[in-house]
Motif scaffolding. Structure first.
Motif, PDB file in Angstrom:
ATOM      1  N   ASP A 281       0.985  -1.141   0.062  1.00 24.15           N
ATOM      2  CA  ASP A 281      -0.163  -0.016  -0.049  1.00 24.15           C
ATOM      3  C   ASP A 281       0.930   1.295  -0.322  1.00 24.15           C
ATOM      4  OD1 ASP A 281      -1.824  -1.515   0.180  1.00 24.15           O
ATOM      5  OD2 ASP A 281      -2.852  -1.271   2.048  1.00 24.15           O
ATOM      6  N   ALA A 282       1.914   1.402   0.820  1.00 18.63           N
ATOM      7  CA  ALA A 282       2.665   2.398   1.136  1.00 18.63           C
ATOM      8  C   ALA A 282       3.607   2.605  -0.422  1.00 18.63           C
ATOM      9  CB  ALA A 282       3.913   2.224   2.077  1.00 18.63           C
ATOM     10  N   LYS A 283       4.007   1.321  -1.075  1.00 17.40           N
ATOM     11  CA  LYS A 283       4.714   1.374  -2.208  1.00 17.40           C
ATOM     12  C   LYS A 283       3.752   2.106  -3.437  1.00 17.40           C
ATOM     13  CE  LYS A 283       6.632  -2.645  -2.200  1.00 17.40           C
ATOM     14  NZ  LYS A 283       7.509  -3.807  -2.814  1.00 17.40           N
ATOM     15  N   GLU A 284       2.539   1.519  -3.538  1.00 18.59           N
ATOM     16  CA  GLU A 284       1.545   2.243  -4.502  1.00 18.59           C
ATOM     17  C   GLU A 284       1.266   3.564  -4.237  1.00 18.59           C
ATOM     18  OE1 GLU A 284      -1.209   2.014  -7.574  1.00 18.59           O
ATOM     19  OE2 GLU A 284       0.330   0.625  -7.018  1.00 18.59           O
ATOM     20  N   ASN A 285       1.149   4.029  -2.969  1.00 15.50           N
ATOM     21  CA  ASN A 285       0.857   5.468  -2.597  1.00 15.50           C
ATOM     22  C   ASN A 285       2.079   6.128  -3.120  1.00 15.50           C
ATOM     23  OD1 ASN A 285      -1.909   5.472  -2.045  1.00 15.50           O
ATOM     24  ND2 ASN A 285      -1.115   4.671   0.191  1.00 15.50           N
TER      25      ASN A 285
ATOM     26  N   VAL B 241     -22.146   3.509 -10.726  1.00 14.37           N
ATOM     27  CA  VAL B 241     -21.115   4.405  -9.710  1.00 14.37           C
ATOM     28  C   VAL B 241     -19.756   4.510 -10.606  1.00 14.37           C
ATOM     29  CG1 VAL B 241     -22.214   4.156  -7.461  1.00 14.37           C
ATOM     30  CG2 VAL B 241     -20.696   2.264  -8.477  1.00 14.37           C
ATOM     31  N   SER B 242     -19.780   4.432 -11.863  1.00 16.55           N
ATOM     32  CA  SER B 242     -18.336   4.625 -12.416  1.00 16.55           C
ATOM     33  C   SER B 242     -18.152   5.964 -12.352  1.00 16.55           C
ATOM     34  CB  SER B 242     -18.769   4.280 -14.029  1.00 16.55           C
ATOM     35  OG  SER B 242     -19.592   4.796 -14.612  1.00 16.55           O
ATOM     36  N   GLU B 243     -16.680   6.226 -12.644  1.00 15.61           N
ATOM     37  CA  GLU B 243     -15.973   7.636 -12.489  1.00 15.61           C
ATOM     38  C   GLU B 243     -16.589   8.596 -13.555  1.00 15.61           C
ATOM     39  OE1 GLU B 243     -13.756   8.445  -9.651  1.00 15.61           O
ATOM     40  OE2 GLU B 243     -14.372   6.578  -9.239  1.00 15.61           O
TER      41      GLU B 243
ATOM     42  N   SER C  28      -5.833   5.882 -17.133  1.00 15.86           N
ATOM     43  CA  SER C  28      -4.187   5.734 -17.092  1.00 15.86           C
ATOM     44  C   SER C  28      -3.952   4.324 -17.515  1.00 15.86           C
ATOM     45  CB  SER C  28      -3.684   5.937 -15.888  1.00 15.86           C
ATOM     46  OG  SER C  28      -4.022   5.253 -14.916  1.00 15.86           O
ATOM     47  N   GLY C  29      -4.690   3.275 -17.214  1.00 14.22           N
ATOM     48  CA  GLY C  29      -4.418   1.915 -17.626  1.00 14.22           C
ATOM     49  C   GLY C  29      -4.215   1.068 -16.261  1.00 14.22           C
ATOM     50  N   LEU C  30      -4.334   1.711 -15.330  1.00 18.82           N
ATOM     51  CA  LEU C  30      -4.172   0.915 -13.986  1.00 18.82           C
ATOM     52  C   LEU C  30      -5.559   0.509 -13.472  1.00 18.82           C
ATOM     53  CD1 LEU C  30      -1.566   3.037 -11.905  1.00 18.82           C
ATOM     54  CD2 LEU C  30      -0.902   1.101 -13.086  1.00 18.82           C
ATOM     55  N   LEU C  31      -5.546  -0.442 -12.724  1.00 17.76           N
ATOM     56  CA  LEU C  31      -6.737  -0.991 -11.823  1.00 17.76           C
ATOM     57  C   LEU C  31      -7.240   0.424 -10.878  1.00 17.76           C
ATOM     58  CD1 LEU C  31      -6.140  -4.459 -10.383  1.00 17.76           C
ATOM     59  CD2 LEU C  31      -7.716  -3.668 -12.091  1.00 17.76           C
ATOM     60  N   GLN C  32      -8.546   0.599 -10.659  1.00 18.42           N
ATOM     61  CA  GLN C  32      -8.962   1.509  -9.890  1.00 18.42           C
ATOM     62  C   GLN C  32      -8.591   1.405  -8.556  1.00 18.42           C
ATOM     63  OE1 GLN C  32     -10.470   4.403 -10.210  1.00 18.42           O
ATOM     64  NE2 GLN C  32     -11.581   4.585 -12.386  1.00 18.42           N
ATOM     65  N   GLN C  33      -8.475   2.330  -7.594  1.00 18.88           N
ATOM     66  CA  GLN C  33      -8.052   2.060  -6.398  1.00 18.88           C
ATOM     67  C   GLN C  33      -9.450   1.611  -5.681  1.00 18.88           C
ATOM     68  OE1 GLN C  33      -5.935   5.792  -5.343  1.00 18.88           O
ATOM     69  NE2 GLN C  33      -4.198   4.478  -4.579  1.00 18.88           N
ATOM     70  N   GLU C  34      -9.114   0.562  -4.806  1.00 15.22           N
ATOM     71  CA  GLU C  34     -10.230   0.083  -3.846  1.00 15.22           C
ATOM     72  C   GLU C  34     -11.348  -0.817  -4.457  1.00 15.22           C
ATOM     73  OE1 GLU C  34     -11.363   3.367  -1.369  1.00 15.22           O
ATOM     74  OE2 GLU C  34      -9.540   3.247  -0.210  1.00 15.22           O
ATOM     75  N   ILE C  35     -11.177  -1.069  -5.697  1.00 16.60           N
ATOM     76  CA  ILE C  35     -12.085  -1.660  -6.668  1.00 16.60           C
ATOM     77  C   ILE C  35     -12.611  -2.931  -5.972  1.00 16.60           C
ATOM     78  CG2 ILE C  35     -10.495  -3.028  -8.336  1.00 16.60           C
ATOM     79  CD1 ILE C  35     -13.955  -1.648  -9.092  1.00 16.60           C
TER      80      ILE C  35
ATOM     81  N   LYS D  55      -5.123  -6.226  -2.805  1.00 18.73           N
ATOM     82  CA  LYS D  55      -6.350  -5.278  -2.896  1.00 18.73           C
ATOM     83  C   LYS D  55      -6.404  -4.866  -4.458  1.00 18.73           C
ATOM     84  CE  LYS D  55      -5.855  -3.619   2.024  1.00 18.73           C
ATOM     85  NZ  LYS D  55      -5.507  -2.583   2.804  1.00 18.73           N
ATOM     86  N   SER D  56      -6.193  -3.587  -4.460  1.00 21.48           N
ATOM     87  CA  SER D  56      -6.438  -3.101  -6.038  1.00 21.48           C
ATOM     88  C   SER D  56      -4.972  -3.000  -6.518  1.00 21.48           C
ATOM     89  CB  SER D  56      -7.216  -1.893  -6.099  1.00 21.48           C
ATOM     90  OG  SER D  56      -8.381  -1.861  -5.404  1.00 21.48           O
ATOM     91  N   ASN D  57      -3.695  -3.471  -6.080  1.00 22.52           N
ATOM     92  CA  ASN D  57      -2.648  -3.102  -6.373  1.00 22.52           C
ATOM     93  C   ASN D  57      -2.037  -4.521  -7.169  1.00 22.52           C
ATOM     94  OD1 ASN D  57      -2.511  -0.644  -5.342  1.00 22.52           O
ATOM     95  ND2 ASN D  57      -1.835  -1.429  -3.479  1.00 22.52           N
ATOM     96  N   VAL D  58      -1.426  -4.570  -8.393  1.00 19.58           N
ATOM     97  CA  VAL D  58      -0.918  -5.594  -9.065  1.00 19.58           C
ATOM     98  C   VAL D  58       0.759  -5.310  -9.325  1.00 19.58           C
ATOM     99  CG1 VAL D  58      -0.807  -7.001 -10.986  1.00 19.58           C
ATOM    100  CG2 VAL D  58      -3.055  -6.123 -10.222  1.00 19.58           C
ATOM    101  N   SER D  59       1.521  -6.378  -9.085  1.00 18.18           N
ATOM    102  CA  SER D  59       2.900  -6.090  -9.306  1.00 18.18           C
ATOM    103  C   SER D  59       3.329  -7.367  -9.991  1.00 18.18           C
ATOM    104  CB  SER D  59       3.700  -6.150  -7.851  1.00 18.18           C
ATOM    105  OG  SER D  59       3.627  -7.355  -7.111  1.00 18.18           O
TER     106      SER D  59
END
Length: 728
Positions: A23-27, A470-472, A550-557, A719-723
């Motif tokens: 989470d810290a890395k992603e942020n 609830v799409s952005e 941007s091509g990333l997963l939405q945060q908290e999806i 969570k919503s982060n992929v590495s």
């Protein structure tokens, strides 16, 4: 909240304390993208740019300009050029706290802290003798953006000439340069070209009138933020930027390249007159037939009489070009014989290209003018044209509601994305149809179980099916849902302007006003955003935004999906139901150079790379794979499945074997998604119509591979982060 520098510091500390804290890395990565923008890496890797700036500064210092001020120092590279050339005193000012601290580290590492005084401030706030002891003989700066003036170079140089620089040398005057002031760059020439470009068009003009059966009324006018209105109240950057040599689908030049204006940075009077000068009218002959989509702008920066840099699309440089999308024409089709007309000015210290129109010599009329907008300024034309204008004025209803709706370029591209809306319409229809049949069956069985004499007519009022989007951002999916039967759709758009626009679209499609509800009107607490208002009814469909533009997963999806599953009625669905992530291995020097500074050679021997590369991020976003310079070394492979409906199918860690089909160096792993609205309806985020961009993991160290090799990728999902890492 305005504390980006502080946030980055704490995220960096958290990552140092626990390198596995994802989470810290992603942020940190997200904040790092703001603090040290990616163009810093590209610019520092541009050896030609560094060499030419170095040569111009060296020449000026050798001719006697020994006291130097570097405005907008960044990493301090121009200051170090000046010091190495023999400058006695170098002052460097930098407003960003992150960049200032970075420059301090860089200057110290290059053992120049004694000769370069760094100031954490705007140049406009520098005072003599408070901050620097006396006026300097040379100002060096590269505070230029794609539109030349957007970083405030005019304002900062006016202030510098008035308060910080020695007087300029007058023409024909000889004498020691140390007694006179000068600026590098000395001047600039701005050029432009009218182009046809489908990619720019689909991001800045809504080109369709019917979206999945929904008619867009003429009373609604969509505009992108780059639209430069003459009477706009707030100062918005009146252009967007593109690397035109890499724009997907390319572009077609419809005019020759033309000169827009020149500016002499060593002439205080000229700089002062720029902001107050009336707009220049320019007419450019059309040389090719096509659709007028934009005016593309670049410049030649004349550092001195010998050294220059061009940001032209035909040059391979670190700069992008400024793009002024064309709006509001009656007809965008132009041909040889026509003239593209425009007004050019430098108001609010931005280069503005306004009132773009087309003069058609055949009909002697200006097809670009909007008669209703310029009631007092009717162009003189033939009689038929004036009659038409008069009719237009007479028939317009005084109470007609006209709504201008400003959308982000990705939102305009989304409106133009036909497969997206058709796909959602089909998927929603299938879900609602199956739920409707289930309800009918239930009603019939209830009736059969009742006594034959009982009157059930009051109980047979059909209950609506509830759909929540609830799409952005701006979305017309709720209106599409409203066409699919007994449906009560809810929209979660936040801006009043967007709500009014959706109301007008509903009205134009003959929906009762109550058909569409705005969700946020019912919700005060954001955490309650997925609950039904004052009812025990559950949702039939919940539409979630899974992928960011941007091509990333939405945060908290995944968290949103977990809440959504609890709020669905039996048989209800989240759309999309699941998403597959795909990737492939590529060799791309471009991605490497845009992600990190490649050693000291690029920066002419100065030690900058280790310091700025602390802010490199492993993932590059907003990519166009169709035009990215790269060599594919494998076929696409499925990396991950994210199931929003059945989470037990998801895995947090998996290994994927990838076969190498071409020898080379693996430098990056671009990725994209297939979103399944159901098992048959799929949306591809890498398709030509996609409003999404793609992203790529850039490897720290390239991996040499031979055809036939097999690499193993470790894909972790938290969570919503992929590495994605390569298992060696």
């Amino acid at each position: 909240m305005g504390f980006r520098d502080e946030a980055a510091g704490y995220f960096r500390k958290a990552v140092k304390l626990n390198p596995d804290f994802s989470d810290a890395k992603e942020n940190f990565y997200r904040v790092a993208n703001w603090l040290v923008e990616r163009w810093h890496f590209i610019m520092l890797n541009d050896t030609r740019r560094n060499t030419i700036y170095n040569a111009a500064i060296q020449k000026a210092v050798c001719l006697g300009s020994k006291n130097v001020l570097d405005i907008g120092a960044g990493t301090g590279i121009l200051s170090m050029f000046a010091k190495k050339a023999g400058a006695h005193l170098v002052y460097a000012c930098e407003l960003s706290k992150t960049m200032y601290e970075l420059a301090c580290d860089v200057v110290a590492a290059n053992e120049m802290e004694a000769g370069i005084k760094l100031l954490h401030m705007k140049s406009l706030d520098i005072e003599i003798p408070k901050h620097i002891p006396e006026r300097v003989s040379l100002v060096v700066t590269e505070t230029v953006d794609a539109g030349l003036f957007g970083e405030g170079i005019v304002e900062s140089l006016i202030h510098a000439w008035e308060h910080l620089l020695l007087q300029p040398k007058t023409k024909g005057e000889n004498g020691n340069c140390e007694k006179y002031g000068k600026v590098i760059p000395a001047s600039a020439v701005i050029f432009g070209m009218a182009v046809e470009c489908a990619e720019i068009r689909r991001h800045h003009r809504v080109g369709i009138k019917d979206i999945a059966g929904i008619c867009l009324p003429t009373s609604v006018k969509f505009q992108s933020p780059a639209y430069s209105s003459v009477d706009a109240e707030e100062t918005i950057e009146p252009y967007t930027t593109e690397k035109m040599s890499r724009v997907p689908g390319g572009y077609l030049a419809l005019t020759e390249c033309f000169e827009i204006m020149t500016v002499d940075f060593n002439n205080l009077q000229e700089l002062k007159s720029l902001a107050t000068k009336k707009p220049d009218k320019i007419g450019i002959p059309v040389i090719k037939e096509g659709i007028l989509d934009a005016i593309v702008v670049w410049f030649v920066l004349q550092l001195d009489d010998e050294h220059s840099l061009s940001t032209s699309p035909s040059e391979e440089t670190c700069w992008e070009q400024a793009v002024y999308p064309v709006h509001d024409l009656a007809d965008y089709w132009i041909k040889p014989g026509d003239q593209v007309m425009m007004e050019v000015s430098c108001q609010d210290c931005y280069l503005r290209i306004q009132s773009i129109s087309v003069f058609n010599s055949e009909h002697e009329m200006d097809v670009g003018k909007s008669f209703t907008k310029n009631k007092d300024l009717l162009p003189l034309g033939n009689e038929a044209e004036l009659c038409s204008a008069l009719a237009n004025l007479q028939t317009s209803k005084p109470d007609a509601v006209e709504q201008t709706c400003v959308l982000e370029s990705t939102e305009i591209a989304l409106l133009n994305n036909i497969p997206y809306h058709e796909g959602f319409k089909m998927a929603m229809k299938k879900v609602l149809s199956s739920l409707g049949q289930a309800m009918d069956t239930q009603c019939q069985s209830n009736e059969m179980s009742c006594e034959s004499g009982q009157n059930n007519s009051e109980q047979r009022v059909p209950e609506p099916l509830y759909v929540l989007d609830v799409s952005e951002g701006f979305s017309i999916l709720p209106i599409i849902a409203g066409t699919l039967g007994q449906v009560k759709p809810y929209s979660s758009v936040e801006k009043d302007q967007h709500r009014m626009t959706l109301d007008l679209i509903s009205e134009a499609n003959h929906f009762p006003k109550e058909t569409l509800e705005f969700w946020l009107r019912h919700v005060e607490d954001e955490s309650a955003v997925l609950q039904r208002p004052k009812s025990d009814k559950l949702w039939s469909i919940i539409i979630l935004d899974v992928i960011e533009p941007s091509g990333l997963l939405q945060q908290e999806i995944m968290e949103k999906a977990a809440i959504s599953r609890c709020l669905l009625q039996s048989g209800g669905k989240i759309l999309p139901q699941y998403t597959l992530m795909f990737g492939l291995l590529v060799e791309s020097q471009t991605l490497v150079e845009e992600s990190a500074v490649q050693g000291a050679e690029r920066t002419l021997g100065f030690n900058i790379a280790p310091f700025i590369n602390q802010f490199q991020v492993p993932i590059r976003v907003f990519l166009d794979l169709s035009s990215l310079p790269c060599i594919p070394l494998s076929k696409p492979v499925e990396l991950l499945r994210l199931d929003l409906m059945t989470p037990y199918l998801n895995t947090s860690n998996r290994e994927v074997k990838v076969c190498i089909c071409k020898s080379g160096q693996v430098t990056a792993i671009p990725f994209w998604y297939h979103m399944y609205l159901d098992d048959e309806i799929r949306l591809d985020t890498s398709s030509e119509a996609s409003h999404w961009k793609q992203a790529a993991v850039v490897l720290d160290n390239p991996i040499q591979v031979e055809m036939g090799d097999e690499l193993v990728l470790n894909v972790q999902h938290h969570k919503s982060n992929v590495s994605i890492t390569v298992k060696q």
